[in-house]
Enzyme design. Sequence first.
Site, short mmCIF file in Angstrom:
data_model
loop_
_atom_site.label_atom_id
_atom_site.label_comp_id
_atom_site.label_asym_id
_atom_site.label_seq_id
_atom_site.Cartn_x
_atom_site.Cartn_y
_atom_site.Cartn_z
N ASN A 176 -1.90 -27.19 11.84
CA ASN A 176 -1.37 -25.86 12.17
C ASN A 176 -2.05 -24.84 11.28
OD1 ASN A 176 0.33 -25.39 9.71
ND2 ASN A 176 1.20 -27.33 10.42
N ASP A 200 4.38 -32.08 12.72
CA ASP A 200 5.56 -32.89 13.05
C ASP A 200 5.22 -34.23 13.68
OD1 ASP A 200 7.68 -31.19 12.15
OD2 ASP A 200 7.00 -29.79 13.71
N LYS A 244 -16.09 -41.44 14.08
CA LYS A 244 -15.95 -40.34 15.03
C LYS A 244 -16.07 -40.85 16.46
CE LYS A 244 -17.83 -35.98 16.55
NZ LYS A 244 -18.91 -35.03 16.55
N PRO A 299 7.69 -38.42 9.05
CA PRO A 299 8.99 -38.28 8.39
C PRO A 299 9.30 -36.83 8.07
CG PRO A 299 7.37 -39.38 6.96
CD PRO A 299 6.71 -39.16 8.27
N ASP A 300 10.58 -36.49 8.13
CA ASP A 300 11.00 -35.14 7.73
C ASP A 300 11.12 -35.15 6.21
OD1 ASP A 300 12.42 -32.78 7.10
OD2 ASP A 300 13.10 -32.67 9.17
N PHE A 359 11.84 -23.74 4.61
CA PHE A 359 11.33 -22.59 5.35
C PHE A 359 11.49 -22.87 6.83
CE2 PHE A 359 8.86 -19.19 3.17
CZ PHE A 359 9.22 -19.51 1.87
N LYS A 407 18.82 -25.56 11.09
CA LYS A 407 18.00 -26.39 10.17
C LYS A 407 18.65 -26.51 8.80
CE LYS A 407 13.73 -25.37 12.34
NZ LYS A 407 12.42 -24.79 12.37
N LYS A 434 19.43 -30.26 7.71
CA LYS A 434 18.62 -30.83 6.62
C LYS A 434 19.35 -30.76 5.27
CE LYS A 434 14.42 -29.54 9.07
NZ LYS A 434 13.04 -30.00 9.01
#
Length: 416
Positions: free
Chosen positions: A216, A289, A299, A315-316, A334, A348, A352
């Site tokens: 990301n 995620d 490659k 895993p979170d 965040f 969240k 969490k």
Amino acid sequence: MRVLIGITGGVAAYKVCEVVSTLAKSGVAVRVLMTDQAQHFVSAVTFAALSRHPVYTDADFWSARSDHSDHSVYKPLHIALGEWADVFIIAPLTANTLGKLAHGLADNLLTNTVLASVCPVLLAPAMNTDMWQQATVQRNWQMLLQDARYHAVGPGAGRLACDRVGPGRLAEPVTVVAHITSLLHTSGRRDLAGKHILISAGSTREYLDPVRFIGNPATGRMGLALAAAAQHRGAQVTVVHGPLALELEATLPVGGRAIATTTAAEMEQAMLTCLAEADWVIMAAAVADVRPVDTAPHKLPKKDLPSQLPLDTVPDIVAQLTARRAPGQCIVGFAAQTGEIVAPALDKLKRKQLDAIVANPIDKPGSGFGSSNNEAVILSADGRQRQVVHGSKLALAHQLYDFLLEDFLLVSERQP
Ligand code: C5P
């Protein structure tokens, strides 16, 4: 916001032009004073133009011209300047002026202004490596830093103008400006002293082959701003970060610990290892995620790329941290959101088991991923909520710490 910049006689004075220019452009009122030696390196005219104000020199000091437009209230210049400043920075700081400050000497406008003022003083030494490493200079430096009024930025190490490679380099202008910004926010308070803050920063990457990955656009700017702000307030910091661009690597906290990771599994491992020593944990990293089920060691030729990519969830990390936390450890997450930001962040926060969450929009121009600026709503588990208006990531970091410290005070007040 009023910043007084004292320039002493070192070649690094040229780098301070950028500091003055950046501050003046951002709307900070800047006044510059120069020693006689400093004027051998950069002309007072340059600093006058950059600060949009005449520069003060010893000629003004000895002629005792007042800075006040109202001449009925005469004040000697060193006193008027000292009272005017919110923050006083001395950059470059030579061994000579360092020695004078350590011993409370005042033989020119700059050193008199230091003694006739009470605002925080940021010291940015710059000198030849042998000069910096002299036992006398080191003794003076340590002596100065025992005084809570003095804050230090640098010196860094690198190739110096004398062609020596070693410590003695003026801190980079961007680092100096960040430190000044922090001091303007805190007035020099070291209210995080004694705390160890563990911060995750940047993104993680989940590789399909050595070239292609799921990731990301997070750059690490927010996490690094959190680290800088914490250090400026006296905290010890550990930063666990994903891949960083070279210019951001240069802003990793000096004197803190930095652990480089690439994948979510590596970040999880590093965060869990560091958890025990942390008082506060701030999970600012944007973790990918999902990861490809298979990773090719070589490659993949274009023709062998799968048309569908089977994925596993990663895993979170923050949920692992809250599950393992010791009593008293504060854990902040965040929530980068598009559209509505508060309701998903509250979800969240609860799911969490976080103490607080920073919800920030990533679909507004000039905020979120990669930007130097951000805006947010900070929410706490005890139902407090604070809107942070659009501003620098460093400013958001400070507002988060203010918010957490308030919470900390509330909790200690509640306890008998
Ligand atoms: O679940 P979501 O990604 O929306 O939550 C964001 C928060 O959770 C951030 O603090 C992020 O660092 C953290 N997170 C994590 N591990 C993941 C995904 C997110 O710690 N795998």
